[in-house]
Design a protein around this motif. Structure first.
Motif, short mmCIF file in Angstrom:
data_model
loop_
_atom_site.label_atom_id
_atom_site.label_comp_id
_atom_site.label_asym_id
_atom_site.label_seq_id
_atom_site.Cartn_x
_atom_site.Cartn_y
_atom_site.Cartn_z
N PHE A 187 0.72 -1.14 0.05
CA PHE A 187 -0.31 -0.10 -0.04
C PHE A 187 0.91 1.22 -0.03
O PHE A 187 0.58 2.24 -0.75
N ALA A 188 1.85 1.27 0.81
CA ALA A 188 2.87 2.43 0.86
C ALA A 188 3.50 2.73 -0.42
O ALA A 188 3.66 3.75 -0.88
N ALA A 189 3.91 1.53 -0.93
CA ALA A 189 4.50 1.73 -2.41
C ALA A 189 3.60 2.18 -3.47
O ALA A 189 3.95 3.00 -4.21
N GLY A 190 2.41 1.87 -3.25
CA GLY A 190 1.37 2.32 -4.38
C GLY A 190 1.11 3.68 -4.10
O GLY A 190 0.61 4.51 -5.08
N ALA A 219 17.22 3.80 2.82
CA ALA A 219 17.78 3.94 1.47
C ALA A 219 18.95 3.25 1.71
O ALA A 219 20.11 3.48 2.72
N CYS A 220 19.28 2.22 0.73
CA CYS A 220 20.26 1.39 0.95
C CYS A 220 21.18 1.44 -0.65
O CYS A 220 20.69 1.96 -1.66
N GLY A 221 22.40 0.99 -0.35
CA GLY A 221 23.23 1.00 -1.65
C GLY A 221 22.31 -0.34 -2.47
O GLY A 221 22.22 -1.31 -2.16
N LEU A 222 23.11 -0.25 -3.85
CA LEU A 222 22.61 -1.21 -4.74
C LEU A 222 23.25 -2.53 -4.42
O LEU A 222 22.57 -3.61 -4.63
N ASN A 264 9.82 -2.03 1.21
CA ASN A 264 9.84 -0.64 1.59
C ASN A 264 11.41 -0.09 1.15
O ASN A 264 11.40 0.99 0.67
N ASP A 265 12.44 -0.86 1.45
CA ASP A 265 13.71 -0.23 1.24
C ASP A 265 14.01 -0.12 -0.36
O ASP A 265 14.66 0.54 -0.81
N LEU A 266 13.37 -1.09 -1.16
CA LEU A 266 13.72 -0.91 -2.61
C LEU A 266 12.72 0.38 -3.07
O LEU A 266 13.44 1.34 -3.76
N HIS A 267 11.67 0.57 -2.91
CA HIS A 267 10.94 1.78 -3.29
C HIS A 267 11.45 3.04 -2.64
O HIS A 267 11.56 3.99 -3.12
#
Length: 429
Positions: free
Chosen positions: A125-128, A136-139, A170-173
């Protein structure tokens, strides 16, 4: 991945947007409790009686005999083919999900998996909404986490996947919103949402609403990328979401539009093979037998060139094509053919526990409908259960198959095995 949509309606909430992609609407289908042994036949009979139609009339319109319809209503025959569900729905002037809503759903998951569904729901839902509040993470970290999660999904370790999935979503988005390594993160989003989120939700019986939302997020990311492989992966997820809602024509269009063809690299060639297999399932669901066989033959030709591959965790190759031939034959009602194909497949060559469990499950489904093969059918289903309980307990077609087997169960060792399996699947109390 071979489920039917349970919903009574299609709702359209706020559109989803990933990156700079255009919005895509969400298909929302409600979740209902799993069935008892007689739910599927009882519901079919209730709808027929409410319509004021006789067995003969409905059977004639659906292209089956009145005695066969009677056995479906009594639970003595399994209603485990999309094409038959659609035919009966047309005969009764109802939507297919009116028949399937109480029947073709998996039972609830184990406690830890049930708890994870709520967290995954909120993450989706949050991503949408574009409101993910992850880290925020490194690749490199995101890539390692996504690969590890997909490995666990293929190993049928659903508790671990459920525990890790919300934070990864969550971290990806959140990382995508930062704007760094955008294309690489979009690729991770596509594969994670189709082969991780959507696959996990389907395997644990969480219903079609969240699975479709995951497919929608993947499609939006793929549109931003506009790369053949990512479009093919998202096309696979979208097509299965549509198949689950009996949207066969739409699914066929998606498959055609996203097929990368065979002129690119090996990964794209394997994805073309997976979409060709999907096309064969759609054709079987619609009774287009020549198209079904042509698609299977084309997929087999591709697999002969690719060998046993595993691009994007799909496991495309000759052995997996054999399992798909079994599933497609079952969808076409050709149980003897499915059993014949099963005898030609080496399950040890299949690339993952998910595919091996599918092999034994489909073999059991085929044998369950053949005369004098009840014992072998139960033993095959038990093999599938030992590899992945969820893919038997929560597979929607399995409920109907087990109900049919129970109607003919004996008080012997195999009968006890069957009743134990039915109990663990939520069919007996």
């Amino acid at each position: 991945m071979l489920t039917l949509g349970p919903g009574h309606y299609i709702g359209v909430p706020a559109p989803v947007r990933v990156g700079r992609g255009r919005p895509l609407s969400l298909l929302c289908l409600p979740r209902v409790k799993g069935p008892s042994v007689s739910d599927i036949g009882r519901r079919l009979r209730q709808i027929r009686n409410a319509r004021g139609k006789s067995l003969a009339v409905v059977a004639g319109l659906a292209g089956i005999s009145p005695s066969y319809l009677s056995r479906l209503e009594s639970g003595q025959r399994a209603l485990d083919r999309r094409s038959l569900i659609v035919a009966l729905a047309q005969a009764l002037d109802v939507a297919p999900n009116e028949i399937t809503s109480a029947s073709l759903l998996a039972t609830p998951g184990e406690p830890e998996e049930d708890r994870a569904v709520g967290a995954v729901r909120l993450a989706l839902f949050a991503a949408g909404m574009g409101a993910s509040q992850g880290r925020a993470c490194g690749l490199a970290e995101l890539d390692a986490r996504a690969n590890a999660l997909l490995d666990k999904q293929r190993e049928c370790d659903y508790a671990t996947v459920g525990a890790r999935l919300p934070d990864l979503i969550n971290d990806l988005h959140t990382s995508l919103a930062v704007g760094k390594d955008e294309r690489e993160i979009l690729r991770l989003l596509v594969i994670t949402h189709v082969q991780g989120t959507q696959a996990w939700l389907g395997d644990i019986g969480a219903g079609q609403d969240l699975a479709w939302q995951a497919a929608t997020l993947a499609a939006a990311a793929a549109q931003d990328l506009n790369e053949p492989a990512s479009l093919a992966i998202s096309g696979f997820g979208t097509a299965f979401g549509l198949i689950g809602a009996s949207g066969f024509d739409l699914a066929n269009k998606v498959v055609a539009d996203t097929d990368p063809g065979t002129g690119l690299g090996d990964d794209e060639r394997e994805m073309s093979g997976m979409l060709t297999l999907t096309r064969s399932l759609i054709a079987a669901s619609q009774g287009r037998h020549a198209e079904r066989l042509a698609a299977l033959d084309h997929a087999a030709d591709l697999a002969a060139h690719t060998g046993e591959g595993n691009a994007f965790w799909f496991g495309f190759g000759p052995s997996n094509v054999g399992v798909w031939r079994m599933s497609v034959a079952l969808e076409a009602g050709e149980h003897a053919e499915a059993a014949r194909v099963a005898a030609t497949v080496n399950p040890d060559a299949l690339p993952s526990p998910t595919r091996r469990s599918a092999y034994w499950r489909e073999y059991g489904r085929a044998l369950a409908r053949l005369p004098n093969h009840r014992n072998e059918a139960v033993l095959m289903l038990r093999r599938a259960e030992r590899i992945s309980p969820a893919r038997v307990h929560r597979n929607p077609f399995m409920h109907s198959v087990l109900a049919e087997l129970l109607a003919r169960a004996r008080d012997d060792a195999i009968g006890r095995e069957l009743r134990g399996l039915a109990y663990r699947s939520g069919l007996l109390t």
